[in-house]
Motif scaffolding. Structure first.
Motif, mmCIF file in Angstrom:
data_model
loop_
_atom_site.group_PDB
_atom_site.id
_atom_site.type_symbol
_atom_site.label_atom_id
_atom_site.label_comp_id
_atom_site.label_asym_id
_atom_site.label_seq_id
_atom_site.Cartn_x
_atom_site.Cartn_y
_atom_site.Cartn_z
ATOM 1 N N GLY A 69 -28.651 48.290 9.564
ATOM 2 C CA GLY A 69 -28.001 49.058 10.426
ATOM 3 C C GLY A 69 -28.750 49.360 11.829
ATOM 4 N N TYR A 70 -29.117 50.663 11.918
ATOM 5 C CA TYR A 70 -29.742 51.069 13.321
ATOM 6 C C TYR A 70 -31.165 51.387 13.076
ATOM 7 C CZ TYR A 70 -25.032 50.627 15.063
ATOM 8 O OH TYR A 70 -23.727 50.418 15.377
ATOM 9 N N PRO B 116 -25.413 43.282 2.451
ATOM 10 C CA PRO B 116 -26.006 43.569 3.799
ATOM 11 C C PRO B 116 -25.401 44.556 4.562
ATOM 12 C CG PRO B 116 -24.617 41.545 3.962
ATOM 13 C CD PRO B 116 -24.519 42.212 2.619
ATOM 14 N N ARG B 117 -25.163 45.740 3.844
ATOM 15 C CA ARG B 117 -24.269 46.818 4.458
ATOM 16 C C ARG B 117 -25.356 47.676 5.288
ATOM 17 N NH1 ARG B 117 -19.527 48.314 3.406
ATOM 18 N NH2 ARG B 117 -19.546 49.103 5.586
ATOM 19 N N SER B 118 -24.804 48.774 5.685
ATOM 20 C CA SER B 118 -25.695 49.939 6.212
ATOM 21 C C SER B 118 -25.000 51.348 5.531
ATOM 22 C CB SER B 118 -25.651 50.139 7.912
ATOM 23 O OG SER B 118 -24.316 50.628 8.098
ATOM 24 N N CYS B 119 -25.459 52.437 5.991
ATOM 25 C CA CYS B 119 -25.007 53.285 5.111
ATOM 26 C C CYS B 119 -23.743 53.964 5.829
ATOM 27 C CB CYS B 119 -25.994 54.535 5.120
ATOM 28 S SG CYS B 119 -27.115 54.511 3.595
ATOM 29 N N ARG B 120 -23.196 53.276 6.759
ATOM 30 C CA ARG B 120 -21.753 53.516 7.170
ATOM 31 C C ARG B 120 -20.766 53.164 6.085
ATOM 32 N NH1 ARG B 120 -19.603 50.657 12.614
ATOM 33 N NH2 ARG B 120 -20.161 48.703 11.154
ATOM 34 N N PHE C 235 -18.750 42.977 8.866
ATOM 35 C CA PHE C 235 -19.132 41.817 9.887
ATOM 36 C C PHE C 235 -20.325 42.315 10.837
ATOM 37 C CE2 PHE C 235 -18.617 39.521 13.923
ATOM 38 C CZ PHE C 235 -19.035 38.249 13.584
ATOM 39 N N ILE C 236 -19.877 43.600 11.285
ATOM 40 C CA ILE C 236 -21.058 44.219 12.301
ATOM 41 C C ILE C 236 -22.296 44.441 11.494
ATOM 42 C CG2 ILE C 236 -21.574 46.261 13.783
ATOM 43 C CD1 ILE C 236 -18.511 46.148 14.510
ATOM 44 N N ASP C 237 -21.967 45.190 10.178
ATOM 45 C CA ASP C 237 -23.289 45.555 9.440
ATOM 46 C C ASP C 237 -24.272 44.140 9.098
ATOM 47 O OD1 ASP C 237 -23.045 48.038 9.314
ATOM 48 O OD2 ASP C 237 -22.207 48.216 7.397
ATOM 49 N N GLU C 238 -23.302 43.025 8.599
ATOM 50 C CA GLU C 238 -24.141 41.689 8.581
ATOM 51 C C GLU C 238 -24.822 41.158 9.741
ATOM 52 O OE1 GLU C 238 -23.732 37.984 5.864
ATOM 53 O OE2 GLU C 238 -21.945 38.936 6.273
ATOM 54 N N LEU C 239 -24.092 41.223 10.955
ATOM 55 C CA LEU C 239 -24.866 40.877 12.202
ATOM 56 C C LEU C 239 -26.280 41.700 12.485
ATOM 57 C CD1 LEU C 239 -22.183 40.345 14.592
ATOM 58 C CD2 LEU C 239 -23.484 38.682 13.432
ATOM 59 N N LEU C 240 -26.147 43.222 12.096
ATOM 60 C CA LEU C 240 -27.143 43.780 12.480
ATOM 61 C C LEU C 240 -28.532 43.788 11.451
ATOM 62 C CD1 LEU C 240 -25.622 47.296 13.102
ATOM 63 C CD2 LEU C 240 -26.660 45.969 14.715
ATOM 64 N N SER C 241 -28.142 43.148 10.318
ATOM 65 C CA SER C 241 -29.135 42.766 9.246
ATOM 66 C C SER C 241 -29.547 41.518 9.092
ATOM 67 C CB SER C 241 -28.589 43.272 7.886
ATOM 68 O OG SER C 241 -27.784 42.542 7.403
ATOM 69 N N TRP D 159 -17.708 35.390 9.468
ATOM 70 C CA TRP D 159 -16.475 36.395 9.217
ATOM 71 C C TRP D 159 -15.872 35.840 7.978
ATOM 72 C CZ3 TRP D 159 -14.273 40.310 11.983
ATOM 73 C CH2 TRP D 159 -12.920 40.549 11.633
ATOM 74 N N ARG D 160 -15.791 34.434 8.080
ATOM 75 C CA ARG D 160 -15.019 33.794 6.948
ATOM 76 C C ARG D 160 -15.495 33.947 5.207
ATOM 77 N NH1 ARG D 160 -14.244 28.006 10.066
ATOM 78 N NH2 ARG D 160 -11.910 28.591 11.039
ATOM 79 N N ARG D 161 -17.047 34.088 5.412
ATOM 80 C CA ARG D 161 -17.612 34.373 4.129
ATOM 81 C C ARG D 161 -17.236 35.805 3.547
ATOM 82 N NH1 ARG D 161 -22.294 32.621 5.388
ATOM 83 N NH2 ARG D 161 -23.400 34.595 5.788
ATOM 84 N N ARG D 162 -17.452 36.718 4.583
ATOM 85 C CA ARG D 162 -17.082 38.078 4.080
ATOM 86 C C ARG D 162 -15.526 38.105 3.937
ATOM 87 N NH1 ARG D 162 -20.474 40.204 2.190
ATOM 88 N NH2 ARG D 162 -21.999 38.453 2.778
#
Length: 272
Positions: free
Chosen positions: A64-65, A38-42, A178-184, A158-161
């Protein structure tokens, strides 16, 4: 001696959603980079910082965005929209590298634009058996739990990551994951279903050019190994037993060197 580049951002209109794209300048043929879920291109920022070539790394719709799709996606949908981004950037010819979900999308991009893609790189290939497909449809491809008022779902994420990474992982890196997963969160299960529905092994066999296969020893190592015999003749396999799915952040200089070595010549023989 580390080179620093400026990563620009552009919101690219398409026939569907607007696609948020990370861009860098450089010399030589452009490189398209497609991310995992669940990443972004960051995830590619550490390596583009040491690559001396133009790059474009679009956040997949719903990640991502980028704006989300309004219909159930397929890999064909993702690839068609990515090619619209490439067209908007004015790229006639380019190389492409994909990771996990991005590998499957990169295969489809190459199939749709064979005369435009010079070199194709696949980093871990999700070639699943029918049994694995069924298991994942009940697991990662199922819709995620809805938010709860006490925020405990955030701690679960968070714990899963953290649970699948070394204990010494940088908290800053864990936070970026964590941020990437929240966005997706609302769309990642749809992307997983798109991957599971795609006939990866069959489509690999239709490619008309060698592939550079990067093989980190990550959670898709068995599936990637299964895919290797299906690579086109003349493909190159780069076994990377010391790396896992965080390879772009843990070994950016090494990855940049491999890209420089294997994505330069028009024709290159390899051993699969």
């Amino acid at each position: 001696g580390r080179r620093r580049v400026t990563v620009r951002r552009q919101l690219v209109p398409t026939s569907g959603p607007h696609i948020h794209t990370w861009l860098t300048d450089g010399t030589g043929l452009p490189l398209l980079m497609l991310h995992m879920s669940p990443r972004s291109c960051r995830m590619y920022h550490p390596v583009v910082d040491v690559l001396d070539r133009p790059t474009a790394a679009p956040d997949r719709p719903g990640f991502g965005y980028s704006d989300a799709l309004t219909t159930e996606p397929t890999i064909e949908t993702y690839a068609a929209l990515t090619l619209e981004v490439v067209d908007r950037l004015g790229w006639d010819r380019f190389d492409v590298i994909g990771t996990h979900t991005g590998s499957v999308e990169a295969i489809e991009v190459t199939r749709r634009a064979p005369g435009r893609v010079r070199r194709l790189g696949l980093v871990s290939i999700p070639a699943y058996t029918s049994e694995e497909v069924e298991m994942r449809l009940r697991g990662v491809a199922a819709p995620r739990a809805r938010p709860v008022t006490d925020g405990s779902h955030l701690l679960d994420l968070w714990r899963r990551r953290a649970s699948i990474r070394p204990a010494e992982i940088s908290p800053d890196h864990l936070q970026s994951l964590f941020i990437d997963e929240l966005l997706s969160l609302d769309d990642v299960h749809s992307a997983y279903r798109a991957v599971l529905a795609y006939p990866t092994l069959d489509r690999l066999g239709t490619l008309d050019r060698p592939v550079v296969a990067f093989v980190p020893h990550d959670d898709l190592h068995d599936q990637t190994t299964r895919a290797l015999p299906h690579l086109p003749e003349g493909s190159t396999v780069l076994d990377l037993p010391h790396l896992d799915f965080d390879l772009w952040s843990s070994a950016p200089e090494e990855l940049a060197g491999l890209i420089a070595d294997h994505f330069t010549l028009e024709q290159r023989s390899g051993g699969c």
